[in-house]
Design an enzyme around this catalytic site. Structure first.
Site, mmCIF file in Angstrom:
data_model
loop_
_atom_site.group_PDB
_atom_site.id
_atom_site.type_symbol
_atom_site.label_atom_id
_atom_site.label_comp_id
_atom_site.label_asym_id
_atom_site.label_seq_id
_atom_site.Cartn_x
_atom_site.Cartn_y
_atom_site.Cartn_z
ATOM 1 N N LEU A 118 0.850 -1.180 0.000
ATOM 2 C CA LEU A 118 0.000 0.000 0.000
ATOM 3 C C LEU A 118 0.887 1.233 0.000
ATOM 4 C CD1 LEU A 118 -2.595 -1.119 2.722
ATOM 5 C CD2 LEU A 118 -2.587 -1.617 0.252
ATOM 6 N N CYS A 119 0.672 2.126 -0.947
ATOM 7 C CA CYS A 119 1.438 3.371 -1.038
ATOM 8 C C CYS A 119 2.933 3.060 -1.153
ATOM 9 C CB CYS A 119 1.114 4.251 0.170
ATOM 10 S SG CYS A 119 1.683 5.958 0.033
ATOM 11 N N THR A 120 3.746 3.651 -0.283
ATOM 12 C CA THR A 120 5.198 3.491 -0.368
ATOM 13 C C THR A 120 5.691 2.145 0.159
ATOM 14 O OG1 THR A 120 5.326 4.742 1.701
ATOM 15 C CG2 THR A 120 5.735 5.950 -0.344
#
Length: 320
Positions: free
Chosen positions: A101-103
């Site tokens: 998720l995301c970074t």
């Protein structure tokens, strides 16, 4: 996919972590029984921003899960912990489906899981991900990328899109849509939708398309055109197209097609209606047209999709 493990270490982003806990860690057995067996896996004590967490298991437990989720990594300027990288790599080798998720994509990239694959992350960090991991094809424009056993998402809200996508893969569109309604979020945004919105989206209920969407969704069995939508919205077709692009990230016709496919998925999962009947109910006209668009969008023909989910949802007749 029955067990989900969330990898947690110091320095994770609490928003994405919370999203995963809400979707997979809540008791949703009233929707699907059994629901996921969920656990937090990390060192003895974890600090997330201002909060402390006590994991259920150590990082080595990730290798026992069907699905491993890696939340956002706060400090992308430094490498993630080696023990986290090793544990995620070991889980994937053991057969786990791994999603970031995301970074969190920086963790997957450091583990070598994204080499030779297309991936994404928050748009503000796509250049850095590409620079540090040149074997990864970084796509800065999409909400999420599904490579089968390895998935990545863009930032914040896109993390929810990926979580719902995983539920949709495991339990079908009807269940994913019920969870989305429970969380008051969009039931489905395609992974290929742009993570950029060039024009600010007006406040909910205050933009010119607020009344148009539910009106159109109630008429998916009708041969709606762009002119029909424009007439209902009381604007020109060109003006309608600009509003659609700003609010949905796509065109009116593509939006309509997506809604028709979503509706077809629900009917295939929850009814025993023939493909011909479903084609009529979703405004596709003929079974041939539905099969062509469905296979191109979903990746499998309607009959194969139904066989996948029939055992999970007992078909019932649909009433007009």
């Amino acid at each position: 996919m029955t067990t989900v493990a969330l990898a947690v270490t110091n320095g994770m982003l609490h928003f994405e972590l919370s999203l995963a806990c809400e979707v997979f860690g809540s008791d949703l057995t009233h929707l699907v029984d059994p629901w996921y067996e969920f656990s937090l896996c990390g060192p003895a004590a974890v600090r997330i921003d201002r909060f402390s967490l006590e994991p259920d298991h150590g990082l080595d437990h990730l290798a026992r899960a069907d699905t491993v989720i890696v939340p956002g990594w706060a400090d992308v300027d430094r490498d993630p912990p080696a023990e986290l990288i090793d544990a995620v790599r070991a889980a994937h080798r053991a057969g786990a489906r791994v999603a970031s998720l995301c970074t969190g994509a920086f963790v997957l990239a450091a583990a070598g899981l994204l080499d030779g694959k297309r991936a994404t992350t928050h748009w503000a960090h796509t250049d850095e991900l590409a620079r540090r991991h040149p074997l990864v094809t970084v796509d800065p424009d999409v909400l999420y990328v599904d490579n089968g056993s390895v998935l990545t998402s863009a930032g914040k809200a896109a993390a929810m899109d990926l979580c719902l996508h995983l539920v949709r893969l495991d339990h079908g569109s009807a269940v994913a849509n019920k969870i989305a309604r429970r969380l008051v979020v969009a039931p489905h945004r395609d992974g290929g939708q742009s993570q950029f919105v060039t024009t600010p989206v007006p406040a909910p209920g205050n933009h010119p398309l607020a009344d148009l969407f539910p009106w159109a969704l109630q008429r998916l069995d009708e041969p709606l055109t762009v002119e029909d939508l424009a007439r209902r919205a009381r604007m020109s077709s060109r003006h309608l197209g600009r509003h659609f692009k700003s609010v949905t990230g796509t065109t009116p016709l593509q939006w309509l097609l997506t809604q028709r496919i979503r509706r077809a998925q629900e009917l295939l999962e929850t009814t025993g209606d023939t493909v011909d009947v479903i084609a009529t109910a979703t405004g596709m006209g003929t079974a041939t047209t539905l099969r062509r668009h469905f296979a191109r969008t979903v990746g499998v023909p309607p009959d194969a999709y139904r066989r996948t989910f029939r055992a999970r949802t007992a078909p019932t007749p649909v009433t007009a």
